[in-house]
Design an enzyme around this catalytic site. Sequence first.
Site, PDB file in Angstrom:
ATOM      1  CB  VAL A 269      53.281 -39.243 -15.838  1.00 15.42           C
ATOM      2  CG1 VAL A 269      53.867 -38.066 -15.063  1.00 15.42           C
ATOM      3  CG2 VAL A 269      51.790 -39.371 -15.565  1.00 15.42           C
TER       4      VAL A 269
ATOM      5  N   GLY B  75      46.748 -40.358 -18.798  1.00 18.08           N
ATOM      6  CA  GLY B  75      47.708 -40.500 -19.881  1.00 18.08           C
ATOM      7  C   GLY B  75      49.102 -40.748 -19.359  1.00 18.08           C
TER       8      GLY B  75
ATOM      9  CG  ASP C  29      40.418 -41.380  -9.638  1.00 17.38           C
ATOM     10  OD1 ASP C  29      39.987 -42.364  -8.995  1.00 17.38           O
ATOM     11  OD2 ASP C  29      41.289 -41.482 -10.517  1.00 17.38           O
TER      12      ASP C  29
ATOM     13  CB  ILE D  66      58.007 -41.208 -14.239  1.00 16.67           C
ATOM     14  CG1 ILE D  66      57.123 -39.990 -14.521  1.00 16.67           C
ATOM     15  CG2 ILE D  66      59.476 -40.853 -14.272  1.00 16.67           C
ATOM     16  CD1 ILE D  66      57.310 -38.846 -13.534  1.00 16.67           C
ATOM     17  N   GLY D  67      55.438 -43.100 -15.721  1.00 23.83           N
ATOM     18  CA  GLY D  67      54.220 -43.819 -15.341  1.00 23.83           C
ATOM     19  C   GLY D  67      53.074 -43.585 -16.287  1.00 23.83           C
ATOM     20  CD  GLU D  68      51.162 -46.074 -19.648  1.00 24.63           C
ATOM     21  OE1 GLU D  68      50.137 -45.491 -20.022  1.00 24.63           O
ATOM     22  OE2 GLU D  68      52.031 -46.485 -20.421  1.00 24.63           O
TER      23      GLU D  68
END
Length: 297
Positions: free
Chosen positions: A18, A16, A134, A10-12
């Site tokens: 995901v 790392g 972050d 589902i993503g970066e």
Amino acid sequence: MENYQKVEKIGEGTYGVVYKARHKLSGRIVAMKKIRLEDESEGVPSTAIREISLLKEVNDENNRSNCVRLLDILHAESKLYLVFEFLDMDLKKYMDRISETGATSLDPRLVQKFTYQLVNGVNFCHSRRIIHRDLKPQNLLIDKEGNLKLADFGLARSFGVPLRNYTHEIVTLWYRAPEVLLGSRHYSTGVDIWSVGCIFAEMIRRSPLFPGDSEIDEIFKIFQVLGTPNEEVWPGVTLLQDYKSTFPRWKRMDLHKVVPNGEEDAIELLSAMLVYDPAHRISAKRALQQNYLRDFH
């Protein structure tokens, strides 16, 4: 790992890849973060395991923390997987979706609620000496009930904040505190409060407050709004590694003009968050007591 079945990538994330995954026994849908290690051959640093275990304890003790729950830690074949509750909406997507409906702003009560939940989550972690480092709209997830939760808390201290993410885009600078941008080696909880202020202003304005496209552009965008800092407003600023005496001298703007649709209490809180000197920036604990957020106690 054998207890989970990956459904899809589902993503970066910052740290790392995901995955959306399903727990085989319970059927529960979760988000699995595969932590990319700088040195795969070294395996997972024991300090990181300790930090993350602490994070899980923090998470378990109180589900009203406004932090995304860490459910499990899997350590296999020199890889580390963190298993979180699954939330498929983040604040950036949420704001983009509102824009697509033609609305020019978020409902002021919703901004107030999200800001309270954001500050509450930050306070929860700061009270346990955990700094995020972050914070950005992509790291703030929204659950089905419309509550905002913080993701990736505590990971920065364990794994560092990379300068680029996994698709090699530069990690956004828009929410980064001026002491970090100017090369300070020592920073504390104030870096998160600055980020909260930037996100808070963005929710009201519906556009980023300091959308810099490089570190120097980011610094100058901040200076153009808040004025170029000097020793009077920020003792020690001229000693920071990346401070230059040749910086252009901008005068401070009125925040009411920069965030024109912010109500008085909102601007007062925002002003206390966007203070140059980290020692005088409002704490999350004190922010919760300000007039703007008082209704939510």
